[in-house]
Design a protein around this motif. Structure first.
Motif, PDB file in Angstrom:
ATOM      1  N   TYR A  75       0.716  -1.168  -0.006  1.00  0.00           N
ATOM      2  CA  TYR A  75       0.079  -0.076   0.005  1.00  0.00           C
ATOM      3  C   TYR A  75       0.877   1.251  -0.049  1.00  0.00           C
ATOM      4  N   GLY A  76       1.961   1.038   0.749  1.00  0.00           N
ATOM      5  CA  GLY A  76       2.973   2.350   0.559  1.00  0.00           C
ATOM      6  C   GLY A  76       3.383   2.717  -0.728  1.00  0.00           C
ATOM      7  N   GLU A  77       3.612   1.534  -1.499  1.00  0.00           N
ATOM      8  CA  GLU A  77       4.083   1.707  -2.888  1.00  0.00           C
ATOM      9  C   GLU A  77       3.285   2.202  -3.978  1.00  0.00           C
ATOM     10  N   PHE A  78       1.933   1.699  -3.459  1.00  0.00           N
ATOM     11  CA  PHE A  78       0.739   1.982  -4.466  1.00  0.00           C
ATOM     12  C   PHE A  78      -0.583   2.829  -3.980  1.00  0.00           C
ATOM     13  N   SER A  79      -0.395   3.500  -3.060  1.00  0.00           N
ATOM     14  CA  SER A  79      -1.525   4.082  -2.256  1.00  0.00           C
ATOM     15  C   SER A  79      -2.021   5.121  -3.125  1.00  0.00           C
ATOM     16  N   ASP A  80      -1.420   5.801  -4.250  1.00  0.00           N
ATOM     17  CA  ASP A  80      -1.695   6.613  -5.026  1.00  0.00           C
ATOM     18  C   ASP A  80      -2.592   6.189  -6.499  1.00  0.00           C
ATOM     19  N   ARG A  81      -2.607   4.665  -6.283  1.00  0.00           N
ATOM     20  CA  ARG A  81      -3.219   4.055  -7.506  1.00  0.00           C
ATOM     21  C   ARG A  81      -4.403   3.455  -7.079  1.00  0.00           C
ATOM     22  N   ILE A  82      -4.809   3.339  -5.839  1.00  0.00           N
ATOM     23  CA  ILE A  82      -6.188   2.778  -5.193  1.00  0.00           C
ATOM     24  C   ILE A  82      -7.084   3.946  -4.818  1.00  0.00           C
ATOM     25  N   ARG A  83      -8.279   3.839  -5.133  1.00  0.00           N
ATOM     26  CA  ARG A  83      -9.256   4.867  -4.727  1.00  0.00           C
ATOM     27  C   ARG A  83     -10.619   4.098  -4.445  1.00  0.00           C
ATOM     28  N   THR A  84     -11.184   4.623  -3.460  1.00  0.00           N
ATOM     29  CA  THR A  84     -12.664   3.979  -3.163  1.00  0.00           C
ATOM     30  C   THR A  84     -13.459   5.186  -2.011  1.00  0.00           C
ATOM     31  N   ASN A  85     -14.532   5.084  -2.226  1.00  0.00           N
ATOM     32  CA  ASN A  85     -15.313   5.937  -1.180  1.00  0.00           C
ATOM     33  C   ASN A  85     -15.800   5.009  -0.209  1.00  0.00           C
ATOM     34  N   LEU A  86     -15.536   3.835  -0.219  1.00  0.00           N
ATOM     35  CA  LEU A  86     -15.904   2.701   0.943  1.00  0.00           C
ATOM     36  C   LEU A  86     -14.843   3.166   2.118  1.00  0.00           C
ATOM     37  N   THR A  87     -15.509   2.929   3.445  1.00  0.00           N
ATOM     38  CA  THR A  87     -14.548   3.311   4.613  1.00  0.00           C
ATOM     39  C   THR A  87     -13.872   1.974   4.743  1.00  0.00           C
ATOM     40  N   ALA A  88     -12.761   1.989   5.604  1.00  0.00           N
ATOM     41  CA  ALA A  88     -12.197   0.693   6.120  1.00  0.00           C
ATOM     42  C   ALA A  88     -13.057  -0.176   6.754  1.00  0.00           C
ATOM     43  N   ASN A  89     -14.010   0.373   7.504  1.00  0.00           N
ATOM     44  CA  ASN A  89     -15.054  -0.335   8.398  1.00  0.00           C
ATOM     45  C   ASN A  89     -16.089  -1.300   7.233  1.00  0.00           C
ATOM     46  N   ASP A  90     -16.397  -0.377   6.329  1.00  0.00           N
ATOM     47  CA  ASP A  90     -17.361  -0.955   5.468  1.00  0.00           C
ATOM     48  C   ASP A  90     -16.639  -1.933   4.510  1.00  0.00           C
ATOM     49  N   LEU A  91     -15.249  -1.841   4.290  1.00  0.00           N
ATOM     50  CA  LEU A  91     -14.361  -2.774   3.430  1.00  0.00           C
ATOM     51  C   LEU A  91     -14.445  -4.199   4.214  1.00  0.00           C
ATOM     52  N   PHE A  92     -14.112  -4.010   5.379  1.00  0.00           N
ATOM     53  CA  PHE A  92     -14.082  -5.263   6.288  1.00  0.00           C
ATOM     54  C   PHE A  92     -15.476  -5.816   6.415  1.00  0.00           C
ATOM     55  N   LYS A  93     -16.391  -5.302   6.472  1.00  0.00           N
ATOM     56  CA  LYS A  93     -17.783  -5.654   6.639  1.00  0.00           C
ATOM     57  C   LYS A  93     -17.972  -6.694   5.538  1.00  0.00           C
ATOM     58  N   LEU A  94     -17.630  -5.680   4.297  1.00  0.00           N
ATOM     59  CA  LEU A  94     -18.207  -6.617   3.047  1.00  0.00           C
ATOM     60  C   LEU A  94     -17.293  -7.725   2.724  1.00  0.00           C
ATOM     61  N   ALA A  95     -15.913  -7.521   3.117  1.00  0.00           N
ATOM     62  CA  ALA A  95     -15.090  -8.662   2.782  1.00  0.00           C
ATOM     63  C   ALA A  95     -15.586  -9.960   3.446  1.00  0.00           C
ATOM     64  N   LEU A  96     -15.892  -9.795   4.778  1.00  0.00           N
ATOM     65  CA  LEU A  96     -16.477 -10.707   5.746  1.00  0.00           C
ATOM     66  C   LEU A  96     -17.735 -11.373   5.038  1.00  0.00           C
ATOM     67  N   ALA A  97     -18.538 -10.547   4.750  1.00  0.00           N
ATOM     68  CA  ALA A  97     -19.998 -10.845   4.193  1.00  0.00           C
ATOM     69  C   ALA A  97     -19.828 -11.839   2.946  1.00  0.00           C
ATOM     70  N   LEU A  98     -18.689 -11.400   1.913  1.00  0.00           N
ATOM     71  CA  LEU A  98     -18.631 -12.057   0.868  1.00  0.00           C
ATOM     72  C   LEU A  98     -18.186 -13.681   0.873  1.00  0.00           C
ATOM     73  N   GLN A  99     -17.786 -13.843   1.929  1.00  0.00           N
ATOM     74  CA  GLN A  99     -17.143 -15.363   2.393  1.00  0.00           C
ATOM     75  C   GLN A  99     -18.128 -16.225   2.315  1.00  0.00           C
ATOM     76  N   GLY A 100     -19.288 -15.609   2.695  1.00  0.00           N
ATOM     77  CA  GLY A 100     -20.674 -16.562   2.936  1.00  0.00           C
ATOM     78  C   GLY A 100     -21.335 -16.928   1.620  1.00  0.00           C
ATOM     79  N   VAL A 101     -21.150 -16.027   0.754  1.00  0.00           N
ATOM     80  CA  VAL A 101     -21.658 -16.260  -0.710  1.00  0.00           C
ATOM     81  C   VAL A 101     -21.530 -17.886  -1.144  1.00  0.00           C
TER      82      VAL A 101
END
Length: 465
Positions: A281-307
């Motif tokens: 992330y230090g190397e590519f922080s300027d190449r990633i963008r999202t308006n998801l928050t860190a909290n929402d990213l974690f919640k989404l990643a966890l929920a997707l495991q159950g699909v």
């Protein structure tokens, strides 16, 4: 639409979200991040370009705010989201940017890959819809253009929410659904990620000639099982010199990203990637963008495991959903067929609401009545009274004609403009008035007083004439 009956596949969407999660894991130590390009300092109102010219000047970089768990991983100028409660459907626009080393930073890159990702916790389903970059759409505030120009236009002209916000609004009007979030990464990050996981193993179905970025000459990727390094993987998914053009490329992108998924899971690389997250992330922080928050990213990643695998649907806008069209500027583009596009949307995203009315088997006259389109008829011919005559015919068919007038110029061809998305009415009018499909325009504007505008051209003849 296709249900995946093998091991769980989250394809491009999860790949992009994984990049966001990597960022979420490490952003605690990132106190200030910067965008990789700046926006021009324009004081005038938005200019409506013909073919997306971009201004040459730059402003100084825009810093990120100080971040915490509830702040999105984007500049302060990005589209502001609502926090995800973990229960409602979430729809994310995934973009791959065509930014290359050595390109001028004064020109924001185009979105070379566009995929709509949707997750519904209530039905535990995931859908991904790939969108061809040459699709000719209404870009709010900028007239019509290729869908991949929405992002750079929004960046260059400081549209509300920047390039991501304008791209989201563009696809919202095309598909008629709200888009909550976006996530983007550029192709240099894609190639670097492939190298980080040791390449990607593919069973290539047919030979493709590739041209690697910033390298002279070409190379053939031959059919069969092989492992591609980052530069060749990137060239493979970007190649267009096949009979199907962009449509073939979408299939290669899906093949590639399924290969990425298999590589990461089969070699149990997720712990390794998380361990390397600060460095990556230090190397590519300027190449990633999202308006998801860190909290929402974690919640989404966890929920997707159950699909489960049978609840994951992949699709793309295909040749059946478009017509070939040449824009007024001479560009070869793809003109969307609205009802076909929205049927693909309904199938992929398994909406809570009923599916497309056509799928419910309703008669055409009922569908037209439900659209209740307000129609204006303009005379663009040299023959007086044409608009009044066409209005009489249309009223006899129970259409709601709210305005009859004279066009501001002579039109050789009859033209229909759909402002609010009325596919059934449009289909009937095209047949009834014998309108050339190349002269059907979709200038979506939900605030328009009119739903459909018909401009009679010199080619129009009443029945019996």
């Amino acid at each position: 639409m296709k249900g995946i009956n093998q091991k769980p596949v989250l394809s491009v969407g999860v790949f992009m979200i994984i990049l966001g999660v990597i960022g979420a894991v490490t952003f605690f130590s990132s106190r200030e991040l910067f965008v990789s390009w700046a926006l021009p300092d324009l004081e005038t109102t938005l200019f409506v370009p013909v073919e997306s010219p971009l201004p040459p000047t730059l402003r100084s970089p825009t810093p990120f705010p100080q971040l915490d768990l509830n702040q999105p991983l984007q500049p302060i100028t990005g589209p502001q989201p609502q926090a995800w409660d973990g229960n409602r459907r979430v729809t994310i626009l995934l973009m791959g940017l065509d930014a290359r080393a050595g390109d001028p930073t004064s020109v924001p890159p185009r979105s070379d890959t566009l995929i709509l990702f949707s997750f519904d916790p209530k039905t535990n389903t995931v859908g991904l819809l790939s969108i061809p970059r040459d699709l000719w759409v209404a870009i709010p505030g900028f007239g019509s253009g290729k869908v991949n120009t929405a992002y750079p236009l929004g960046e260059a002209y400081r549209a509300d929410g920047g390039g991501a916000g304008l791209a989201m609004r563009t696809l919202e009007t095309l598909l008629g659904i709200p888009i909550d979030y976006y996530a983007l990464a550029d192709f240099q990050l894609f190639a670097r990620f492939i190298d980080e996981i040791g390449g990607v193993k593919l069973n290539v179905p047919e030979a493709v000639e590739i041209s690697r970025v910033n390298e002279d000459g070409t190379k053939w990727i031959l059919p069969g099982v092989q492992t591609l390094p980052g530069a060749e993987a990137l060239a493979y998914v970007r190649a267009r010199n096949t009979p199907g053009g962009d449509f073939d490329r979408v299939q290669r992108q899906q093949l590639m990203l399924l290969g990425i998924r298999d590589r990461v899971l089969n070699f149990n690389l997720i712990p390794t990637l998380i361990a390397k997250a600060p460095l990556l992330y230090g190397e590519f922080s300027d190449r990633i963008r999202t308006n998801l928050t860190a909290n929402d990213l974690f919640k989404l990643a966890l929920a997707l495991q159950g699909v489960p695998s049978e609840n994951i649907f992949l699709s793309a806008i295909t040749l059946d959903d478009v017509t070939f069209y040449q824009s007024p500027e001479g560009l070869d583009v793809l003109l969307p067929l609205p009802e076909r596009i929205r049927q693909a949307r309904d199938e992929v995203f398994v909406l809570d609401d009923p599916l497309s009315p056509v799928q419910l088997g309703k008669p055409l006259d009922i569908l037209i009545e439900e659209e209740a389109a307000k129609i204006a008829v303009f005379n663009g011919t040299t023959i007086p009274g044409r608009a009044a005559l066409a209005t009489e015919f249309l009223k006899a068919e129970a259409f709601n004609i709210t305005l009859t007038d004279i066009a501001d110029e002579i039109y050789p061809k009859t033209t229909l403009i759909d402002y609010t998305g009325n596919p059934n009415t449009v289909n009937f009018l095209v047949s009834f008035l014998n309108i050339d499909p190349q002269h059907i325009l979709h200038a979506y504007n939900l605030e328009s007083d009119l739903d459909i505008k018909i401009i009679l051209g010199e080619d129009w003849r009443p029945n019996g004439e």
